[in-house]
Design an enzyme around this catalytic site. Structure first.
Site, PDB file in Angstrom:
ATOM      1  N   ASP A 140      -7.136  -1.313  -4.742  1.00 40.07           N
ATOM      2  CA  ASP A 140      -8.279  -1.034  -3.876  1.00 40.07           C
ATOM      3  C   ASP A 140      -9.248  -0.064  -4.539  1.00 40.07           C
ATOM      4  O   ASP A 140     -10.469  -0.207  -4.411  1.00 40.07           O
ATOM      5  CB  ASP A 140      -7.809  -0.461  -2.532  1.00 40.07           C
ATOM      6  CG  ASP A 140      -6.919  -1.418  -1.758  1.00 40.07           C
ATOM      7  OD1 ASP A 140      -7.038  -2.643  -1.951  1.00 40.07           O
ATOM      8  OD2 ASP A 140      -6.081  -0.928  -0.968  1.00 40.07           O
TER       9      ASP A 140
ATOM     10  N   ASP B 284       0.856  -1.183   0.000  1.00 45.48           N
ATOM     11  CA  ASP B 284       0.000   0.000   0.000  1.00 45.48           C
ATOM     12  C   ASP B 284       0.892   1.233   0.000  1.00 45.48           C
ATOM     13  O   ASP B 284       1.976   1.229   0.594  1.00 45.48           O
ATOM     14  CB  ASP B 284      -0.907   0.015   1.228  1.00 45.48           C
ATOM     15  CG  ASP B 284      -2.040  -1.000   1.147  1.00 45.48           C
ATOM     16  OD1 ASP B 284      -2.453  -1.345   0.026  1.00 45.48           O
ATOM     17  OD2 ASP B 284      -2.511  -1.434   2.207  1.00 45.48           O
TER      18      ASP B 284
END
Length: 167
Positions: free
Chosen positions: A139, A120
């Site tokens: 995402d 991330d």
């Protein structure tokens, strides 16, 4: 069924996700510097290793939870694919939405296989609210695809139908 739209959307989502992770995390050396302010507070790069699911849930698991999450993600991809195929979705937007969900999920699966966690790097805050969480492009694709599946659920809707459904 024009399933090429699904396959193409999934492939593009997977490639864009992996390219942004490689470019930002390794190309900009975020893995070492850990934070880069791009356009604070709206857009920042923050290095994150997500071993769980959204917002770090189930982050304490070991290698077994990694493989369980991989299995769950693959089952969800298969379920979305089969659901769209069986619904005979003729809407190109529905197929693209399903492809975004599948491609994004496969991007995160690939991370878990390669690194043991999901990379991330995106952090966004606004309007005095400090968001401590990081996420990635996969995402975004998963969220946008899921929203598209809801909005374009396989039957044609007029704008009037959409407004009526929102009431």
């Amino acid at each position: 069924m024009r399933s090429y739209a699904l396959y193409l959307a999934a492939l593009i989502a997977l490639i864009v996700d992996q390219a942004t992770k490689i470019g930002v995390v390794f190309g900009l050396d975020l893995v070492r510097v850990l934070r880069i302010d791009v356009a604070p507070p709206l857009l920042n790069f923050r290095y994150g290793e997500n071993r769980g699911i959204n917002f770090g849930l189930f982050n304490d698991g070991g290698d077994s939870s990694r493989w369980i999450l991989i299995g769950i993600s693959l089952i969800i991809c298969a379920a979305v694919f089969l659901w769209v195929r069986r619904s005979h979705a003729n809407s190109r937007l529905m197929l693209i939405s399903a492809g975004l969900v599948i491609g994004g999920a496969l991007g995160n699966v690939l991370d878990r296989v390669l690194y043991g966690y999901v990379l991330d790097f995106l952090n966004m805050s606004c309007c005095g609210i400090n968001n401590p969480y990081v996420f990635n492009v996969a995402d975004v694709f998963i969220f946008a695809g899921a929203a598209g599946l809801i909005l374009f659920e396989g039957r044609a809707k007029s704008p009037r139908d959409l407004l009526r459904d929102m009431r």
